[in-house]
Design a protein around this motif. Structure first.
Motif, mmCIF file in Angstrom:
data_model
loop_
_atom_site.group_PDB
_atom_site.id
_atom_site.type_symbol
_atom_site.label_atom_id
_atom_site.label_comp_id
_atom_site.label_asym_id
_atom_site.label_seq_id
_atom_site.Cartn_x
_atom_site.Cartn_y
_atom_site.Cartn_z
ATOM 1 N N ALA A 43 0.836 -1.210 0.000
ATOM 2 C CA ALA A 43 0.000 0.000 0.000
ATOM 3 C C ALA A 43 0.864 1.250 0.000
ATOM 4 O O ALA A 43 0.567 2.224 -0.698
ATOM 5 N N TYR A 44 1.956 1.216 0.766
ATOM 6 C CA TYR A 44 2.863 2.360 0.793
ATOM 7 C C TYR A 44 3.494 2.572 -0.583
ATOM 8 O O TYR A 44 3.575 3.704 -1.060
ATOM 9 N N ALA A 45 3.954 1.499 -1.215
ATOM 10 C CA ALA A 45 4.570 1.613 -2.536
ATOM 11 C C ALA A 45 3.577 2.148 -3.557
ATOM 12 O O ALA A 45 3.925 2.980 -4.408
ATOM 13 N N LYS A 46 2.335 1.700 -3.454
ATOM 14 C CA LYS A 46 1.290 2.167 -4.379
ATOM 15 C C LYS A 46 1.033 3.665 -4.185
ATOM 16 O O LYS A 46 0.943 4.418 -5.152
ATOM 17 N N THR A 47 0.963 4.103 -2.940
ATOM 18 C CA THR A 47 0.738 5.519 -2.657
ATOM 19 C C THR A 47 1.924 6.358 -3.104
ATOM 20 O O THR A 47 1.757 7.429 -3.685
ATOM 21 N N GLN A 48 3.138 5.870 -2.835
ATOM 22 C CA GLN A 48 4.337 6.606 -3.224
ATOM 23 C C GLN A 48 4.413 6.755 -4.738
ATOM 24 O O GLN A 48 4.721 7.824 -5.252
ATOM 25 N N SER A 49 4.104 5.693 -5.473
ATOM 26 C CA SER A 49 4.156 5.792 -6.929
ATOM 27 C C SER A 49 3.085 6.732 -7.455
ATOM 28 O O SER A 49 3.301 7.452 -8.424
ATOM 29 N N ALA A 50 1.938 6.756 -6.790
ATOM 30 C CA ALA A 50 0.881 7.680 -7.203
ATOM 31 C C ALA A 50 1.309 9.122 -6.977
ATOM 32 O O ALA A 50 1.039 9.994 -7.803
ATOM 33 N N LEU A 51 2.000 9.378 -5.870
ATOM 34 C CA LEU A 51 2.478 10.732 -5.594
ATOM 35 C C LEU A 51 3.534 11.161 -6.609
ATOM 36 O O LEU A 51 3.558 12.303 -7.047
ATOM 37 N N GLU A 52 4.416 10.234 -6.978
ATOM 38 C CA GLU A 52 5.485 10.566 -7.918
ATOM 39 C C GLU A 52 4.959 10.809 -9.326
ATOM 40 O O GLU A 52 5.476 11.647 -10.048
ATOM 41 N N THR A 53 3.934 10.069 -9.715
ATOM 42 C CA THR A 53 3.420 10.200 -11.073
ATOM 43 C C THR A 53 2.315 11.231 -11.187
ATOM 44 O O THR A 53 1.918 11.594 -12.284
ATOM 45 N N GLY A 54 1.790 11.690 -10.045
ATOM 46 C CA GLY A 54 0.722 12.684 -10.075
ATOM 47 C C GLY A 54 -0.650 12.081 -10.288
ATOM 48 O O GLY A 54 -1.625 12.791 -10.483
ATOM 49 N N LEU A 55 -0.768 10.767 -10.254
ATOM 50 C CA LEU A 55 -2.051 10.104 -10.411
ATOM 51 C C LEU A 55 -2.680 9.892 -9.045
ATOM 52 O O LEU A 55 -1.997 9.915 -8.028
#
Length: 113
Positions: A15-27
Motif C-alpha cells: 500500500a505504501y509503494a502504491k501511494t508513493q508511486s501515485a504521488l510521484e506520477t501525479g495520479l
C-alpha cells in the motif's frame, strides 16, 4: 479474521509503494493500480524521506500564509482551517515517525553482540 504480522507487513508495504508511486506520477491512488515501477524508477529511502520533509515544510508555510491572510481579514475561512489542520496532521505524523526512529535506535543499541 486473523491476519499474520508477515502478511500484514507485506500488505502495508504494498500500500505504501502504491501511494508513493501515485504521488510521484501525479495520479490518484486508484489510477495507479496498473502501474509497476522498475528497479531504476524506485526512489531510495533518503529521497523519499527528503520529499516528505519538503512536503511538511511546504504545508507549514502554506498554513502560515493562509493564517496571516485570515488575520488581515482576507481569505476563505474554510481554506484557512483546512490548511492549518493539514499542517497539524503533518506535524503529528512527523513526530510519530521521529518517535519510531528513536525507539528503533534504542532497541538496536540494547542488542547484545
Amino acid at each position: 479474521m486473523i491476519i499474520s504480522s508477515a502478511s500484514s507487513n507485506s500488505t502495508a508495504a504494498a500500500a505504501y509503494a502504491k501511494t508513493q508511486s501515485a504521488l510521484e506520477t501525479g495520479l490518484s491512488v486508484d489510477d495507479s493500480d496498473d502501474l509497476s515501477l522498475s528497479s531504476t524508477d524506485k526512489a531510495s529511502f533518503g529521497e523519499t524521506l527528503e520529499a516528505a520533509v519538503e512536503g511538511a515544510v511546504t504545508s507549514s508555510k502554506e498554513a502560515e500564509v493562509k493564517a496571516a491572510s485570515g488575520l488581515k481579514g482576507n481569505g476563505n475561512l474554510t481554506d484557512i482551517v483546512t490548511s492549518i489542520s493539514q499542517a497539524q496532521m503533518v506535524l503529528q505524523t512527523a513526530s510519530a515517525v521521529r518517535d519510531k526512529v528513536i525507539q528503533s535506535y534504542q532497541d538496536i543499541m540494547r542488542m547484545t553482540i
